[in-house]
Design a protein around this motif. Structure first.
Motif, PDB file in Angstrom:
ATOM      1  N   ALA A 106       0.831  -1.212   0.000  1.00 26.23           N
ATOM      2  CA  ALA A 106       0.000   0.000   0.000  1.00 26.23           C
ATOM      3  C   ALA A 106       0.865   1.262   0.000  1.00 26.23           C
ATOM      4  O   ALA A 106       0.536   2.251  -0.659  1.00 26.23           O
ATOM      5  CB  ALA A 106      -0.923   0.003   1.214  1.00 26.23           C
ATOM      6  N   GLN A 107       1.973   1.225   0.735  1.00 30.85           N
ATOM      7  CA  GLN A 107       2.880   2.384   0.774  1.00 30.85           C
ATOM      8  C   GLN A 107       3.563   2.580  -0.575  1.00 30.85           C
ATOM      9  O   GLN A 107       3.691   3.708  -1.052  1.00 30.85           O
ATOM     10  CB  GLN A 107       3.932   2.187   1.877  1.00 30.85           C
ATOM     11  N   ILE A 108       4.018   1.474  -1.167  1.00 33.48           N
ATOM     12  CA  ILE A 108       4.671   1.548  -2.485  1.00 33.48           C
ATOM     13  C   ILE A 108       3.720   2.123  -3.512  1.00 33.48           C
ATOM     14  O   ILE A 108       4.071   2.973  -4.328  1.00 33.48           O
ATOM     15  CB  ILE A 108       5.161   0.145  -2.931  1.00 33.48           C
ATOM     16  N   LYS A 109       2.480   1.656  -3.463  1.00 33.52           N
ATOM     17  CA  LYS A 109       1.467   2.119  -4.414  1.00 33.52           C
ATOM     18  C   LYS A 109       1.204   3.611  -4.255  1.00 33.52           C
ATOM     19  O   LYS A 109       0.785   4.284  -5.201  1.00 33.52           O
ATOM     20  CB  LYS A 109       0.178   1.349  -4.166  1.00 33.52           C
ATOM     21  N   ALA A 110       1.459   4.137  -3.051  1.00 36.32           N
ATOM     22  CA  ALA A 110       1.182   5.546  -2.753  1.00 36.32           C
ATOM     23  C   ALA A 110       2.264   6.495  -3.258  1.00 36.32           C
ATOM     24  O   ALA A 110       2.044   7.707  -3.340  1.00 36.32           O
ATOM     25  CB  ALA A 110       1.014   5.733  -1.248  1.00 36.32           C
ATOM     26  N   VAL A 111       3.430   5.966  -3.604  1.00 35.95           N
ATOM     27  CA  VAL A 111       4.524   6.819  -4.098  1.00 35.95           C
ATOM     28  C   VAL A 111       4.140   7.360  -5.474  1.00 35.95           C
ATOM     29  O   VAL A 111       3.740   6.611  -6.359  1.00 35.95           O
ATOM     30  CB  VAL A 111       5.850   6.026  -4.203  1.00 35.95           C
ATOM     31  N   ASP A 112       4.250   8.661  -5.640  1.00 36.60           N
ATOM     32  CA  ASP A 112       3.934   9.257  -6.940  1.00 36.60           C
ATOM     33  C   ASP A 112       4.853   8.664  -8.008  1.00 36.60           C
ATOM     34  O   ASP A 112       6.047   8.455  -7.759  1.00 36.60           O
ATOM     35  CB  ASP A 112       4.120  10.781  -6.895  1.00 36.60           C
ATOM     36  N   ALA A 113       4.308   8.431  -9.187  1.00 39.76           N
ATOM     37  CA  ALA A 113       5.087   7.843 -10.287  1.00 39.76           C
ATOM     38  C   ALA A 113       6.335   8.674 -10.585  1.00 39.76           C
ATOM     39  O   ALA A 113       7.420   8.132 -10.813  1.00 39.76           O
ATOM     40  CB  ALA A 113       4.218   7.719 -11.532  1.00 39.76           C
ATOM     41  N   GLN A 131       6.503  -6.028  -3.664  1.00 37.86           N
ATOM     42  CA  GLN A 131       6.430  -4.579  -3.879  1.00 37.86           C
ATOM     43  C   GLN A 131       6.294  -4.240  -5.358  1.00 37.86           C
ATOM     44  O   GLN A 131       5.493  -3.393  -5.732  1.00 37.86           O
ATOM     45  CB  GLN A 131       7.667  -3.900  -3.282  1.00 37.86           C
ATOM     46  N   THR A 132       7.085  -4.896  -6.204  1.00 37.44           N
ATOM     47  CA  THR A 132       7.003  -4.608  -7.640  1.00 37.44           C
ATOM     48  C   THR A 132       5.647  -5.040  -8.194  1.00 37.44           C
ATOM     49  O   THR A 132       5.108  -4.409  -9.103  1.00 37.44           O
ATOM     50  CB  THR A 132       8.138  -5.304  -8.429  1.00 37.44           C
ATOM     51  N   ALA A 133       5.089  -6.107  -7.623  1.00 38.37           N
ATOM     52  CA  ALA A 133       3.776  -6.571  -8.061  1.00 38.37           C
ATOM     53  C   ALA A 133       2.676  -5.576  -7.698  1.00 38.37           C
ATOM     54  O   ALA A 133       1.594  -5.586  -8.287  1.00 38.37           O
ATOM     55  CB  ALA A 133       3.464  -7.930  -7.451  1.00 38.37           C
ATOM     56  N   ALA A 134       2.976  -4.698  -6.725  1.00 40.44           N
ATOM     57  CA  ALA A 134       1.989  -3.707  -6.276  1.00 40.44           C
ATOM     58  C   ALA A 134       2.039  -2.411  -7.087  1.00 40.44           C
ATOM     59  O   ALA A 134       1.165  -1.560  -6.958  1.00 40.44           O
ATOM     60  CB  ALA A 134       2.225  -3.379  -4.795  1.00 40.44           C
ATOM     61  N   LEU A 135       3.072  -2.263  -7.925  1.00 41.11           N
ATOM     62  CA  LEU A 135       3.208  -1.045  -8.710  1.00 41.11           C
ATOM     63  C   LEU A 135       2.042  -0.877  -9.678  1.00 41.11           C
ATOM     64  O   LEU A 135       1.597  -1.838 -10.298  1.00 41.11           O
ATOM     65  CB  LEU A 135       4.526  -1.058  -9.498  1.00 41.11           C
ATOM     66  N   SER A 136       1.577   0.332  -9.802  1.00 42.96           N
ATOM     67  CA  SER A 136       0.503   0.602 -10.771  1.00 42.96           C
ATOM     68  C   SER A 136       1.110   0.651 -12.170  1.00 42.96           C
ATOM     69  O   SER A 136       2.331   0.752 -12.325  1.00 42.96           O
ATOM     70  CB  SER A 136      -0.165   1.940 -10.451  1.00 42.96           C
ATOM     71  N   THR A 137       0.279   0.575 -13.187  1.00 43.21           N
ATOM     72  CA  THR A 137       0.778   0.656 -14.559  1.00 43.21           C
ATOM     73  C   THR A 137       1.452   2.000 -14.808  1.00 43.21           C
ATOM     74  O   THR A 137       2.435   2.092 -15.548  1.00 43.21           O
ATOM     75  CB  THR A 137      -0.368   0.452 -15.571  1.00 43.21           C
ATOM     76  N   THR A 152      14.522  -8.495 -10.992  1.00 41.21           N
ATOM     77  CA  THR A 152      14.963  -9.885 -11.103  1.00 41.21           C
ATOM     78  C   THR A 152      13.973 -10.647 -11.989  1.00 41.21           C
ATOM     79  O   THR A 152      12.872 -10.171 -12.259  1.00 41.21           O
ATOM     80  CB  THR A 152      15.000 -10.561  -9.723  1.00 41.21           C
ATOM     81  N   THR A 153      14.365 -11.829 -12.416  1.00 37.78           N
ATOM     82  CA  THR A 153      13.467 -12.632 -13.247  1.00 37.78           C
ATOM     83  C   THR A 153      12.201 -13.009 -12.466  1.00 37.78           C
ATOM     84  O   THR A 153      11.116 -13.096 -13.035  1.00 37.78           O
ATOM     85  CB  THR A 153      14.173 -13.910 -13.746  1.00 37.78           C
ATOM     86  N   ASP A 154      12.350 -13.198 -11.155  1.00 36.05           N
ATOM     87  CA  ASP A 154      11.177 -13.509 -10.323  1.00 36.05           C
ATOM     88  C   ASP A 154      10.215 -12.321 -10.283  1.00 36.05           C
ATOM     89  O   ASP A 154       8.991 -12.501 -10.265  1.00 36.05           O
ATOM     90  CB  ASP A 154      11.603 -13.861  -8.898  1.00 36.05           C
ATOM     91  N   GLU A 155      10.786 -11.116 -10.254  1.00 38.99           N
ATOM     92  CA  GLU A 155       9.946  -9.915 -10.223  1.00 38.99           C
ATOM     93  C   GLU A 155       9.223  -9.718 -11.555  1.00 38.99           C
ATOM     94  O   GLU A 155       8.055  -9.329 -11.584  1.00 38.99           O
ATOM     95  CB  GLU A 155      10.800  -8.689  -9.888  1.00 38.99           C
ATOM     96  N   ILE A 156       9.913  -9.989 -12.648  1.00 41.23           N
ATOM     97  CA  ILE A 156       9.277  -9.900 -13.971  1.00 41.23           C
ATOM     98  C   ILE A 156       8.151 -10.925 -14.070  1.00 41.23           C
ATOM     99  O   ILE A 156       7.056 -10.642 -14.550  1.00 41.23           O
ATOM    100  CB  ILE A 156      10.315 -10.135 -15.100  1.00 41.23           C
ATOM    101  N   LYS A 157       8.432 -12.117 -13.580  1.00 42.83           N
ATOM    102  CA  LYS A 157       7.443 -13.198 -13.619  1.00 42.83           C
ATOM    103  C   LYS A 157       6.215 -12.853 -12.782  1.00 42.83           C
ATOM    104  O   LYS A 157       5.089 -13.258 -13.104  1.00 42.83           O
ATOM    105  CB  LYS A 157       8.081 -14.490 -13.106  1.00 42.83           C
ATOM    106  N   LEU A 159       4.900  -9.931 -12.326  1.00 44.23           N
ATOM    107  CA  LEU A 159       4.103  -8.820 -12.852  1.00 44.23           C
ATOM    108  C   LEU A 159       2.766  -9.335 -13.365  1.00 44.23           C
ATOM    109  O   LEU A 159       2.665 -10.424 -13.915  1.00 44.23           O
ATOM    110  CB  LEU A 159       4.861  -8.103 -13.983  1.00 44.23           C
ATOM    111  N   THR A 160       1.744  -8.536 -13.172  1.00 47.73           N
ATOM    112  CA  THR A 160       0.413  -8.924 -13.633  1.00 47.73           C
ATOM    113  C   THR A 160       0.261  -8.613 -15.123  1.00 47.73           C
ATOM    114  O   THR A 160       1.066  -7.879 -15.705  1.00 47.73           O
ATOM    115  CB  THR A 160      -0.667  -8.151 -12.864  1.00 47.73           C
ATOM    116  N   THR A 161      -0.793  -9.142 -15.708  1.00 53.70           N
ATOM    117  CA  THR A 161      -1.075  -8.868 -17.120  1.00 53.70           C
ATOM    118  C   THR A 161      -1.265  -7.374 -17.344  1.00 53.70           C
ATOM    119  O   THR A 161      -0.769  -6.808 -18.327  1.00 53.70           O
ATOM    120  CB  THR A 161      -2.344  -9.633 -17.574  1.00 53.70           C
TER     121      THR A 161
END
Length: 231
Positions: A106-113, A131-137, A152-157, A159-161
């Motif tokens: 929730a905190q990560i999502k709150a950071v301005d782009a 945290q990376t999975a929580a990033l907005s588009t 990392t490859t795990d972070e790329i994996k 990521l949501t659609t």
């Protein structure tokens, strides 16, 4: 009336850490931005989390940038989403990697782009998969190619659609072959024809059988002759 009321910033700056820790939430609420700005690098880590979380966005912005990097892990973790959103670009840049890893989704999502875009590659690299999975588009799209390369490859994996659909052609072109290989086949199938044009021939050549099989007819049609040769 709070004991802070009427104190000059200079007087606030000489309070001991024990005195800072003993202040009540009402005392911190009563602090002016000038008083908050006067807090020293010794005093800021002494602020109780219960007091830190009641600070207004104006008070949060008044904390000296060099003091932001001195926040203890439990203090950074305690910040509300509104307080994180209120941080200035300079304050966000001052966060340590250990503090960044403590931030919730929730905190990560709150950071301005725009603020996320000023983080160093080391700071971006400290983000966890959650945290990376929580990033907005919008946040993901604001990252530079150098920042994205730290994923990392795990972070790329992870990521949501929706997230991968927001990647720019420039970002896609900069992805490493290892990162390309880790994109879920279902996510790859969601790429637009414009995004497909961002793939280098090297990137195309490392696509797995599952990834290639998952490509739509529209995506295959959009590939250049060089990209098709690389399959």
């Amino acid at each position: 009336m709070s004991i802070i009321t009427g104190m000059s910033p200079a007087q606030v700056a000489v309070l001991t850490t024990a005195q800072i820790a003993a202040l009540t939430t009402e005392d911190f609420k009563a602090m002016t931005t000038a008083q908050v700005n006067a807090l020293t690098s010794v005093q800021v880590p002494a602020i109780e989390t219960r007091d830190l979380v009641i600070l207004s966005t104006s008070q949060i912005q008044a904390i000296q940038t060099y003091n932001i990097q001195l926040l203890l892990a439990n203090q950074a973790k305690a910040l509300t989403a509104s307080q994180v959103k209120a941080l200035t670009s300079d304050q966000v840049k001052a966060l340590t990697t250990s503090n960044i890893t403590q931030l919730s989704a929730a905190q990560i999502k709150a950071v301005d782009a725009g603020d996320l875009a000023v983080l160093s590659t080391d700071q971006i690299a400290s983000l966890t998969s959650n945290q990376t999975a929580a990033l907005s588009t919008q946040q993901l799209g604001a990252l530079s190619t150098d920042q994205l390369l730290t994923f990392t490859t795990d972070e790329i994996k992870a990521l949501t659609t929706a997230q991968v659909k927001g990647l720019t052609t420039e970002q896609i072109a900069a992805l490493s072959t290892a990162q390309i290989s880790s994109i879920e086949a279902a996510d790859l199938a969601s790429f637009s024809t414009s995004q497909m044009s961002g793939f280098t021939t090297d990137a195309i050549s490392v696509l797995s059988t599952a990834q290639v099989r998952g490509l739509t007819s529209g995506q295959l049609k959009a590939l250049t002759s060089d990209q098709l040769k690389a399959l």
